[in-house]
Write a protein that holds these residues in place. Structure first.
Motif, PDB file in Angstrom:
ATOM      1  N   ARG A  54      68.526 -13.375   5.906  1.00 62.65           N
ATOM      2  CA  ARG A  54      68.283 -14.528   6.098  1.00 62.65           C
ATOM      3  C   ARG A  54      69.224 -14.677   7.213  1.00 62.65           C
ATOM      4  O   ARG A  54      70.232 -15.145   7.013  1.00 62.65           O
ATOM      5  CB  ARG A  54      68.872 -15.181   4.622  1.00 62.65           C
TER       6      ARG A  54
ATOM      7  N   ARG B   1      64.159 -12.722   9.393  1.00 62.74           N
ATOM      8  CA  ARG B   1      63.747 -14.389   9.386  1.00 62.74           C
ATOM      9  C   ARG B   1      64.493 -15.247   9.473  1.00 62.74           C
ATOM     10  O   ARG B   1      64.891 -15.427   9.491  1.00 62.74           O
ATOM     11  CB  ARG B   1      63.668 -14.405   7.570  1.00 62.74           C
TER      12      ARG B   1
ATOM     13  N   GLU C 291      54.918 -17.489   0.241  1.00 61.91           N
ATOM     14  CA  GLU C 291      55.632 -18.172  -1.132  1.00 61.91           C
ATOM     15  C   GLU C 291      55.133 -19.275  -1.939  1.00 61.91           C
ATOM     16  O   GLU C 291      56.036 -19.891  -2.676  1.00 61.91           O
ATOM     17  CB  GLU C 291      57.243 -18.345  -0.244  1.00 61.91           C
TER      18      GLU C 291
ATOM     19  N   GLY D 288      57.795 -12.988  -0.857  1.00 65.55           N
ATOM     20  CA  GLY D 288      59.188 -14.608  -1.511  1.00 65.55           C
ATOM     21  C   GLY D 288      59.149 -14.544  -2.758  1.00 65.55           C
ATOM     22  O   GLY D 288      58.998 -15.607  -3.109  1.00 65.55           O
ATOM     23  N   THR D 289      58.975 -13.933  -4.351  1.00 64.32           N
ATOM     24  CA  THR D 289      58.979 -14.075  -4.913  1.00 64.32           C
ATOM     25  C   THR D 289      60.457 -15.257  -6.218  1.00 64.32           C
ATOM     26  O   THR D 289      59.971 -15.357  -7.016  1.00 64.32           O
ATOM     27  CB  THR D 289      58.716 -12.181  -5.887  1.00 64.32           C
ATOM     28  N   ASN D 290      60.687 -15.119  -5.187  1.00 66.37           N
ATOM     29  CA  ASN D 290      62.166 -16.045  -5.624  1.00 66.37           C
ATOM     30  C   ASN D 290      61.096 -17.393  -5.460  1.00 66.37           C
ATOM     31  O   ASN D 290      61.242 -18.352  -5.957  1.00 66.37           O
ATOM     32  CB  ASN D 290      63.477 -16.208  -4.840  1.00 66.37           C
ATOM     33  N   ASP D 291      60.221 -17.734  -4.448  1.00 64.67           N
ATOM     34  CA  ASP D 291      59.829 -19.357  -4.208  1.00 64.67           C
ATOM     35  C   ASP D 291      58.511 -19.509  -4.483  1.00 64.67           C
ATOM     36  O   ASP D 291      58.523 -20.040  -5.570  1.00 64.67           O
ATOM     37  CB  ASP D 291      59.874 -19.407  -2.624  1.00 64.67           C
TER      38      ASP D 291
ATOM     39  N   ARG E 187      64.475 -22.512  -9.224  1.00 68.11           N
ATOM     40  CA  ARG E 187      65.567 -21.877  -9.528  1.00 68.11           C
ATOM     41  C   ARG E 187      66.658 -22.229 -10.035  1.00 68.11           C
ATOM     42  O   ARG E 187      67.873 -21.136 -10.187  1.00 68.11           O
ATOM     43  CB  ARG E 187      64.737 -21.163  -8.320  1.00 68.11           C
TER      44      ARG E 187
ATOM     45  N   CYS F 213      60.457  -9.365  -1.324  1.00 67.69           N
ATOM     46  CA  CYS F 213      62.116  -9.337  -0.525  1.00 67.69           C
ATOM     47  C   CYS F 213      62.412 -10.699  -1.469  1.00 67.69           C
ATOM     48  O   CYS F 213      63.245 -10.416  -1.127  1.00 67.69           O
ATOM     49  CB  CYS F 213      62.046  -9.911   0.820  1.00 67.69           C
TER      50      CYS F 213
HETATM   51  C1  PEP Z   1      62.110 -15.600  -1.872  1.00 63.55           C
HETATM   52  O1  PEP Z   1      61.989 -16.926  -1.720  1.00 63.55           O
HETATM   53  O2  PEP Z   1      61.802 -15.070  -2.617  1.00 63.55           O
HETATM   54  C2  PEP Z   1      63.340 -15.102  -0.839  1.00 63.55           C
HETATM   55  C3  PEP Z   1      63.666 -13.306  -0.542  1.00 63.55           C
HETATM   56  O3  PEP Z   1      63.926 -16.071  -0.148  1.00 63.55           O
HETATM   57  P1  PEP Z   1      65.150 -16.372  -0.217  1.00 63.55           P
HETATM   58  O4  PEP Z   1      65.591 -16.870  -1.588  1.00 63.55           O
HETATM   59  O5  PEP Z   1      66.093 -18.001   1.018  1.00 63.55           O
HETATM   60  O6  PEP Z   1      64.286 -18.234  -0.528  1.00 63.55           O
END
Ligand code: PEP
Ligand code: MG
Length: 883
Positions: free
Chosen positions: A573, A629, A757, A778-781, A791, A843
């Protein structure tokens, strides 16, 4: 149908494979009996009888009475005793036994079958009147409590009165006559409480106890335990009726528990304790101090009382042989209950023993080395998530804990240090070698340096994927987030919680695995990464298909990642590289610039620093793939937030304070996570991404020129939604890369790809694949945008969803496989349709979650990428998913 299964006398109707029907205890009693081990004869009433009972208005199945009678007759034949017979009475125990062990949750009755007549028979038969009446009073108390629902305190008070009258303190001082009197008083008390006599008919006693065991399946304790451990109510419990053997028949009798290996260390040595002249509950009750089983254990503990090996040498030899046989038979560490009745050994229970993570690891490796299980089986025997306990220092479980308050277990491990309330203070003290714990309401990217300098992090707000939680996990710093009871008063330099006050500089300890904050220092245990751990990891690596990479951007994280076995970086990041002290001023200058020329001038200052970051990273990764990224967060995150901060920055940088303020206001967004961030920055300010790409390729060339293994950079664009976006970003990337390579006269392999994402990106993955050589989910987003749940704020309401069972798990912790998972499946399919060899990875935080990794294996991703400290967990989970 059949509701009753007998065991004993060297045979059994059931076996170990029938746990669903017979419960764990019943199935293993049957198995032990068939193995020819000394098991007191008995029978098991099936779990199906329990289910039938509950689905038929608490009526027993019609055939049950008759089948129990047959079971009982078999026991009578095998023991030569008769139930209710006054001369030679058969006594039984009645115990619950569900499929999954639920220790102590349900009820047990011992010595059943005793009454005013059979107690005389038992006295004659045993030649020990005291023993007989002691057993009878135990039975009355237990039965009254479990079956008749009378309070056990009532009986304890009666016994205490007798002891007072006799002027003695211990039970063993009571004589046969004393116990007879106690029995008489117990019976009178039951009569008075219930208006009827204590049941004298053994058959009535038996059915009373069976009913009580079934009823205990629905008691509050059992319900709570089931909810905690995901045990369905529909499983029901079995009932085991077994002839009694007596460990309290004098000094050649005993009762005990044993583990075939040490359940906390895994050491391959018999472990456990026993009591001479006692019944099972005495060992558990802790009234007398149990003795060691082996001589060596006794010596190590510095005990005087003889071990079983010394006190009962012959039985011990037999016991040792039985225990070894059981472990070989079950091919796992066993947890065993046994009784010795007048020199004769009886086995009452065996099951796979519960163990710590450390023990699980050692036992698995040892069993495989001993040839009892295969290496693949060993890999399956260790719970991946449990490795967390081994990778961080942990609090010594024996150490006392003064818990101040609790929050979420956001990042595992434990740390002790002085309380500090600001990141600058954390850095100042940290760099002079002090251990500090950073305590904040919440953290932001500005706190990175403080978090790095701290041993651990506490926040009053934020969930499991809050900034603090994610960054702390990434750094391997223990973190407790969302400790809502904390009142942090930075001005006064103190925090208040539950009526206590802690000043800055006072020592606290945090347990990030439990989410606890403790006062003072606590004893710690250090992690060990060699030996068994290394061995099991090696076996796991041979088994898995998925590659495992790490999310890392600092040299420290990258080194940690490699030390834990990462096969590359799956997410660097770059925004975290913008906060370093040497460049934040230039970053702010870039943001504040009025036009492209101004931005370019500032970016030119950042370029050499970015280049050095990448040189360092590539050097550590030695030719492994590194996914970088490009800048992702909204720009206002880089600007100071308070007026005072702003003023300070203006002074330090010579930038105009008023302008700084105006620009910060301009950059304000109502919904920044859906705003000017991700590749949208690259579209509106291509010069930022150009600088980053240039830095990457100049670094790569520098590495190649110095003769080291050239890296394989993977340039990754965040928050892409459309094919056209990807085309634009691809052109920008290639153009800049080619320019650098041409200047340097080199060729370097690289890939350009995208994060997935956004739901649109997943659905239109085919469009993206035209210009993206890899996708990283990017499974967080993606979770945030699929659910429309922030989140950063989900912690405020997800609790209610989890409590009400609307969510089974926090979707930011464990992948929502139906919804978000479907998008991943769709993206993989559509991406591959356009570009068959498109590389697929994940990720988000889910890349380190075993259940999510299993999903990644099923959809055929190429790799998972997770926090450095979760790499070993991911390696093991990937191996298990592949089996
Ligand atoms: C995500 O969104 O899953 C990701 C890995 O990016 P970040 O957590 O930096 O938004
Ligand atoms: Mg993201």
């Amino acid at each position: 149908s059949r509701w009753v299964y007998s065991f004993g006398g060297g045979g059994a109707d059931g076996d170990a494979s029938m746990k669903n029907l017979l419960g764990g205890k019943g199935a293993n009693l049957a198995e032990m009996s068939s193995l020819g081990l000394p098991v007191p004869p008995g029978f098991t009433i099936t779990t199906e009888a329990c289910t039938h009972y509950y689905s038929n208005d608490k009526q027993y199945p019609a055939e049950l009475k008759e089948q129990v009678a047959v079971g009982l007759a078999t026991v009578e034949k095998l023991t030569g005793k008769t139930f209710g017979d006054t001369a030679n009475p058969l006594l039984v125990s009645v115990r619950s036994g569900a499929r999954a062990s639920m220790p102590g949750m349900m009820d047990t009755v011992l010595n059943l079958g005793l009454n005013d007549a059979t107690v005389e028979g038992l006295a004659k038969l045993s030649g020990d009147r005291r023993f007989a009446f002691d057993s009878y009073r135990r039975f009355i108390q237990m039965y009254s409590n479990v079956v008749l629902d009378l309070d056990h305190h009532m009986f304890e008070e009666i016994l205490d009165e007798h002891k007072e009258r006799l002027d003695v303190t211990v039970d063993t001082a009571l004589t046969a006559e004393d116990w007879e009197k106690v029995v008489a008083d117990y019976k009178a008390a039951v009569q008075q409480e219930l208006g009827q006599a204590f049941p004298q008919d053994p058959h009535a006693q038996l059915w009373g106890a069976v009913g009580a065991v079934f009823a205990s399946w629905m008691n509050d304790r059992a319900k709570f335990y089931r909810r905690m451990h995901d045990i369905p109510e529909s499983w029901g419990t079995a009932v085991n009726v077994q002839s009694m053997v007596f460990g309290n028949m004098g000094d050649s009798s005993a009762t005990g528990v044993a583990f075939t290996r040490n359940p906390s260390t895994g050491e391959a040595r018999l472990y456990g304790e026993f009591l001479i002249n006692a019944q099972g509950e005495d060992v558990v009750a802790g009234i007398r101090t149990p003795q060691a089983l082996t001589k060596i254990a006794r010596e190590e503990m510095g005990e005087k009382a003889p071990s079983m090996e010394e006190a009962l040498p012959e039985v011990f030899t037999q016991f040792k042989a039985v225990v070894d046989k059981l472990e070989k038979h079950y091919r796992d560490m066993q947890d065993i209950e046994f009784t010795v009745e007048q020199g004769r050994l009886y086995m009452l229970q065996t099951r796979n023993g519960k163990r710590t993570a450390k023990a699980a690891l050692k036992v698995a490796v040892d069993l495989a080395s001993e040839g009892l299980i295969t290496k693949e089986e060993a890999v399956m025997r260790v719970e991946p998530a449990s490795l967390d306990q081994l990778l961080h220092p942990t609090i010594d479980p024996a150490s006392p804990r003064d818990v101040i308050t609790t929050g979420l277990p956001a990042s595992p491990g434990a740390a002790t240090g002085k309380i500090v309330f600001s990141s600058d203070e954390a850095e100042r003290l940290g760099s002079s070698g002090e251990a500090v714990i950073l305590v904040r309401d919440e953290t932001s990217p500005e706190d990175i340096h403080g978090m790095h300098a701290a041993r651990g992090i506490v926040t009053a707000r934020g969930g499991m994927t809050s900034h603090a939680a994610v960054v702390a996990r990434g750094m391997g710093r223990p973190c407790v987030s969302g400790a809502g009871e904390l009142q942090i008063d930075g001005k006064a330099g103190e925090l208040r919680v539950r009526g206590r006050t802690f000043k800055a500089g006072e020592i606290i300890t945090i347990d990030g695995s439990k989410g606890e904050i403790l006062a003072g220092t606590v004893k710690m245990i250090e992690p060990e990464l060699t030996g068994d751990f290394a061995t099991l990891m090696e076996w796991a690596d041979k088994t898995r298909r998925l590659k495992v990479r790490a999310n890392a951007e600092t040299p420290l994280d990258a080194r940690t990642a490699r030390q834990f076995g990462a096969e590359g970086i799956g997410l660097c990041r770059t925004e975290h590289m913008f906060f370093d002290e040497d460049r934040i001023a230039a970053v702010r200058e870039m943001i504040l610039a009025d036009d492209e020329a101004g931005r370019r001038a500032a970016l030119a200052k950042i370029l050499p620093m970015q280049r050095n970051d990448f040189v360092e990273l590539f050097t550590i990764m030695e030719g492994l793939p590194v996914t970088i990224r490009l800048l992702d967060p909204p720009l206002h995150e880089f600007l100071p937030h308070t007026e005072a901060d702003l003023q300070a920055v203006a002074e330090a940088t010579g930038l105009d304070a008023a302008k700084l303020m105006r620009r910060a206001k301009e950059l304000h967004e109502t919904n920044p996570m859906l705003g000017h961030r991700g590749c949208r920055l690259g579209v509106s300010y291509p010069e930022i991404y150009e600088m980053q790409v240039r830095a990457i390729f100049e670094a790569a060339c520098e590495i190649a020129e110095s003769g080291k293994t050239a890296p394989i950079p993977e340039i990754m664009h965040p928050l892409v939604a459309k094919g056209e976006e990807m085309r634009f970003l691809r052109q920008l990337t290639d153009k800049t890369a080619q320019a650098v390579l041409k200047e340097r006269g080199r060729t370097i392999d690289y890939q350009v790809g995208t994060m997935v994402e956004l739901p649109r990106a997943a659905i239109r993955a085919g469009d993206l694949a035209e210009n993206a050589e890899f996708f990283s989910f990017g499974t967080n987003d993606l979770t945030q945008t699929t659910f429309g749940i922030s989140r950063d704020d989900s912690g405020r309401f997800l609790g209610a969803y989890l409590e009400k069972g609307i969510f089974e798990k926090d979707p930011f912790v464990s992948l929502d496989q139906d919804g978000v998972g479907d998008l991943i499946r769709i993206a993989a399919e559509r991406g591959r349709a356009v570009r068959p060899n498109v590389k697929l990875g994940i990720c988000g935080e889910h890349g380190g979650d075993p259940a999510s990794i299993e999903f990644c294996e099923r959809v055929g991703l190429d790799y998972v990428s997770c926090s450095p400290f979760r790499v070993p967990i991911a390696r093991l989970a990937a191996a298990q998913a592949a089996v």
